[in-house]
Scaffold this motif. Sequence first.
Motif, PDB file in Angstrom:
ATOM      1  N   ILE A   1      37.179  43.562  39.581  1.00 18.39           N
ATOM      2  CA  ILE A   1      38.079  42.624  39.073  1.00 18.39           C
ATOM      3  C   ILE A   1      37.495  41.166  39.471  1.00 18.39           C
ATOM      4  O   ILE A   1      36.991  40.905  40.459  1.00 18.39           O
ATOM      5  CB  ILE A   1      39.510  42.571  40.076  1.00 18.39           C
ATOM      6  N   TYR A   2      37.564  40.390  38.447  1.00 19.60           N
ATOM      7  CA  TYR A   2      36.915  38.799  38.726  1.00 19.60           C
ATOM      8  C   TYR A   2      37.942  38.084  38.142  1.00 19.60           C
ATOM      9  O   TYR A   2      38.610  38.076  37.158  1.00 19.60           O
ATOM     10  CB  TYR A   2      35.747  38.779  37.919  1.00 19.60           C
ATOM     11  N   THR A   3      38.189  36.728  39.003  1.00 21.93           N
ATOM     12  CA  THR A   3      39.172  36.027  38.733  1.00 21.93           C
ATOM     13  C   THR A   3      38.818  34.506  38.227  1.00 21.93           C
ATOM     14  O   THR A   3      37.641  34.238  38.914  1.00 21.93           O
ATOM     15  CB  THR A   3      40.398  35.697  39.653  1.00 21.93           C
ATOM     16  N   GLU A   4      39.159  33.724  37.405  1.00 17.18           N
ATOM     17  CA  GLU A   4      38.537  32.369  36.968  1.00 17.18           C
ATOM     18  C   GLU A   4      39.952  31.548  37.051  1.00 17.18           C
ATOM     19  O   GLU A   4      40.624  31.748  36.148  1.00 17.18           O
ATOM     20  CB  GLU A   4      37.746  32.588  35.708  1.00 17.18           C
ATOM     21  N   PHE A   5      39.408  30.578  37.957  1.00 16.19           N
ATOM     22  CA  PHE A   5      40.742  29.451  38.087  1.00 16.19           C
ATOM     23  C   PHE A   5      40.018  28.167  37.318  1.00 16.19           C
ATOM     24  O   PHE A   5      38.964  27.616  37.849  1.00 16.19           O
ATOM     25  CB  PHE A   5      41.153  29.305  39.465  1.00 16.19           C
TER      26      PHE A   5
ATOM     27  N   ARG B   1      34.907  46.324  34.086  1.00 15.54           N
ATOM     28  CA  ARG B   1      35.226  44.948  34.659  1.00 15.54           C
ATOM     29  C   ARG B   1      36.193  44.277  34.052  1.00 15.54           C
ATOM     30  O   ARG B   1      36.332  44.491  32.694  1.00 15.54           O
ATOM     31  CB  ARG B   1      33.901  44.332  34.266  1.00 15.54           C
ATOM     32  N   ILE B   2      37.175  43.690  34.701  1.00 14.22           N
ATOM     33  CA  ILE B   2      38.305  43.273  34.399  1.00 14.22           C
ATOM     34  C   ILE B   2      38.316  41.591  34.800  1.00 14.22           C
ATOM     35  O   ILE B   2      38.049  41.390  36.059  1.00 14.22           O
ATOM     36  CB  ILE B   2      39.508  43.529  35.135  1.00 14.22           C
ATOM     37  N   ASP B   3      38.099  40.744  33.870  1.00 11.93           N
ATOM     38  CA  ASP B   3      38.026  39.547  33.981  1.00 11.93           C
ATOM     39  C   ASP B   3      39.396  38.777  33.773  1.00 11.93           C
ATOM     40  O   ASP B   3      39.914  39.041  32.658  1.00 11.93           O
ATOM     41  CB  ASP B   3      36.951  38.797  33.029  1.00 11.93           C
ATOM     42  N   LEU B   4      40.010  38.052  34.574  1.00 15.82           N
ATOM     43  CA  LEU B   4      41.374  37.336  34.625  1.00 15.82           C
ATOM     44  C   LEU B   4      41.104  35.978  34.542  1.00 15.82           C
ATOM     45  O   LEU B   4      40.565  35.394  35.528  1.00 15.82           O
ATOM     46  CB  LEU B   4      42.129  37.748  35.697  1.00 15.82           C
TER      47      LEU B   4
ATOM     48  N   ILE C   1      44.964  42.369  43.216  1.00 19.64           N
ATOM     49  CA  ILE C   1      44.851  43.197  41.614  1.00 19.64           C
ATOM     50  C   ILE C   1      43.897  44.490  41.914  1.00 19.64           C
ATOM     51  O   ILE C   1      44.297  45.335  41.435  1.00 19.64           O
ATOM     52  CB  ILE C   1      44.307  42.357  40.798  1.00 19.64           C
ATOM     53  N   ASP C   2      42.798  44.109  42.561  1.00 17.28           N
ATOM     54  CA  ASP C   2      42.073  45.455  42.714  1.00 17.28           C
ATOM     55  C   ASP C   2      42.444  46.861  43.510  1.00 17.28           C
ATOM     56  O   ASP C   2      42.845  47.782  43.043  1.00 17.28           O
ATOM     57  CB  ASP C   2      40.377  45.108  43.342  1.00 17.28           C
ATOM     58  N   ARG C   3      43.365  46.385  44.719  1.00 19.13           N
ATOM     59  CA  ARG C   3      43.891  47.367  45.624  1.00 19.13           C
ATOM     60  C   ARG C   3      45.096  47.905  44.787  1.00 19.13           C
ATOM     61  O   ARG C   3      45.192  49.351  45.011  1.00 19.13           O
ATOM     62  CB  ARG C   3      44.303  46.502  46.895  1.00 19.13           C
ATOM     63  N   GLY C   4      45.793  47.181  44.089  1.00 19.42           N
ATOM     64  CA  GLY C   4      46.950  47.556  43.482  1.00 19.42           C
ATOM     65  C   GLY C   4      46.359  48.677  42.154  1.00 19.42           C
ATOM     66  O   GLY C   4      47.226  49.792  42.315  1.00 19.42           O
ATOM     67  N   LEU C   5      45.595  48.401  41.579  1.00 20.30           N
ATOM     68  CA  LEU C   5      44.864  49.318  40.637  1.00 20.30           C
ATOM     69  C   LEU C   5      44.481  50.685  41.054  1.00 20.30           C
ATOM     70  O   LEU C   5      44.562  51.715  40.648  1.00 20.30           O
ATOM     71  CB  LEU C   5      44.103  48.626  39.628  1.00 20.30           C
ATOM     72  N   ARG C   6      43.927  50.293  42.221  1.00 26.59           N
ATOM     73  CA  ARG C   6      43.219  51.637  42.806  1.00 26.59           C
ATOM     74  C   ARG C   6      44.093  52.397  43.362  1.00 26.59           C
ATOM     75  O   ARG C   6      44.257  53.751  43.478  1.00 26.59           O
ATOM     76  CB  ARG C   6      42.084  51.180  43.911  1.00 26.59           C
ATOM     77  N   GLU C   7      45.173  51.701  44.273  1.00 23.17           N
ATOM     78  CA  GLU C   7      46.202  52.715  44.971  1.00 23.17           C
ATOM     79  C   GLU C   7      46.964  53.345  44.110  1.00 23.17           C
ATOM     80  O   GLU C   7      47.651  54.324  44.171  1.00 23.17           O
ATOM     81  CB  GLU C   7      46.874  51.907  46.096  1.00 23.17           C
TER      82      GLU C   7
ATOM     83  N   ALA D   1      51.883  37.942  37.287  1.00 24.73           N
ATOM     84  CA  ALA D   1      51.290  37.668  36.044  1.00 24.73           C
ATOM     85  C   ALA D   1      49.781  38.270  35.861  1.00 24.73           C
ATOM     86  O   ALA D   1      49.425  38.731  34.726  1.00 24.73           O
ATOM     87  CB  ALA D   1      51.165  36.187  35.713  1.00 24.73           C
ATOM     88  N   ALA D   2      49.087  38.196  36.947  1.00 27.07           N
ATOM     89  CA  ALA D   2      47.771  38.620  36.856  1.00 27.07           C
ATOM     90  C   ALA D   2      47.597  40.164  36.769  1.00 27.07           C
ATOM     91  O   ALA D   2      46.980  40.789  36.088  1.00 27.07           O
ATOM     92  CB  ALA D   2      46.913  38.170  37.938  1.00 27.07           C
ATOM     93  N   ASN D   3      48.677  40.811  37.324  1.00 29.23           N
ATOM     94  CA  ASN D   3      48.714  42.217  37.395  1.00 29.23           C
ATOM     95  C   ASN D   3      49.097  43.043  36.047  1.00 29.23           C
ATOM     96  O   ASN D   3      48.582  43.654  35.348  1.00 29.23           O
ATOM     97  CB  ASN D   3      49.886  42.821  38.353  1.00 29.23           C
ATOM     98  N   ILE D   4      50.160  42.210  35.582  1.00 25.54           N
ATOM     99  CA  ILE D   4      50.487  42.577  34.064  1.00 25.54           C
ATOM    100  C   ILE D   4      49.452  42.253  32.895  1.00 25.54           C
ATOM    101  O   ILE D   4      49.139  42.954  32.144  1.00 25.54           O
ATOM    102  CB  ILE D   4      51.617  41.827  33.734  1.00 25.54           C
ATOM    103  N   ALA D   5      48.771  41.309  33.298  1.00 22.58           N
ATOM    104  CA  ALA D   5      47.589  40.799  32.134  1.00 22.58           C
ATOM    105  C   ALA D   5      46.398  41.839  32.381  1.00 22.58           C
ATOM    106  O   ALA D   5      45.870  42.559  31.221  1.00 22.58           O
ATOM    107  CB  ALA D   5      46.981  39.468  32.545  1.00 22.58           C
ATOM    108  N   ALA D   6      46.048  42.479  33.724  1.00 21.57           N
ATOM    109  CA  ALA D   6      45.043  43.342  33.856  1.00 21.57           C
ATOM    110  C   ALA D   6      45.623  44.725  33.267  1.00 21.57           C
ATOM    111  O   ALA D   6      44.751  45.280  32.414  1.00 21.57           O
ATOM    112  CB  ALA D   6      44.962  43.695  35.217  1.00 21.57           C
TER     113      ALA D   6
END
Length: 203
Positions: free
Chosen positions: A83-87, A138-141, A111-117, A153-158
């Motif tokens: 997971i990569y985030t861009e602000f 790879r997921i870019d947010l 986000i990474d931990r939520g998707l994995r678990e 919001a980021a979780n839903i977008a992923a």
Amino acid sequence: MEQRLANTWRMTVNEKKFIETALLSDLRIDGRGPFDYRNLTIQFGRDDGSSEVQLGQTRVMGFVTSQLVQPYRDRPNEGTLAIYTEFSPMADPSFEMGRPGEFAVELGRIIDRGLRESRAVDTESLCVVAGKWVWSIRIDLHILDNGGNLVDAANIAALAAILTFRRPECTLGGENGQEVIIHPQEGHITGVLLDLDINWHIH
């Protein structure tokens, strides 16, 4: 994460009074009541593996890409997820260009931990040839507007981006049966992977 950020903020007396007055009036800064949810809108992009989510005043775009890589030695039958985030400073004045800050890094970890678990992504299904080739997802947010509740919001977008993503199909061929042939959705062969060297043959 929010607790750490709260520790770095120092409110003025006027800000404290404003918040206390808003609480007594059962109002939030954006005009919602204390139990009102943010409006949620999800748009799926035309491109495979993309999405845009608006949660209240917060907007996040998600993009999913993949490539074939060698697996980790201790997990030869599993693909990888990153997971990569861009602000952007346009999303919030507190965001800075360049190297990701603590907020961006920790958001990516959540986000990474939520998707994995939750096992939203089955990493074992990403294996092509055990010990040699697996898919790396790879997921870019991209944070477009920060109006609060970035985690949801980021979780839903992923998740929305993953739902629209389709990895290319692969088959084994060649004289030794160990060549990985990648088939695009159109059904044409785009490349041949030979053992540990990648040789692309465009048709």
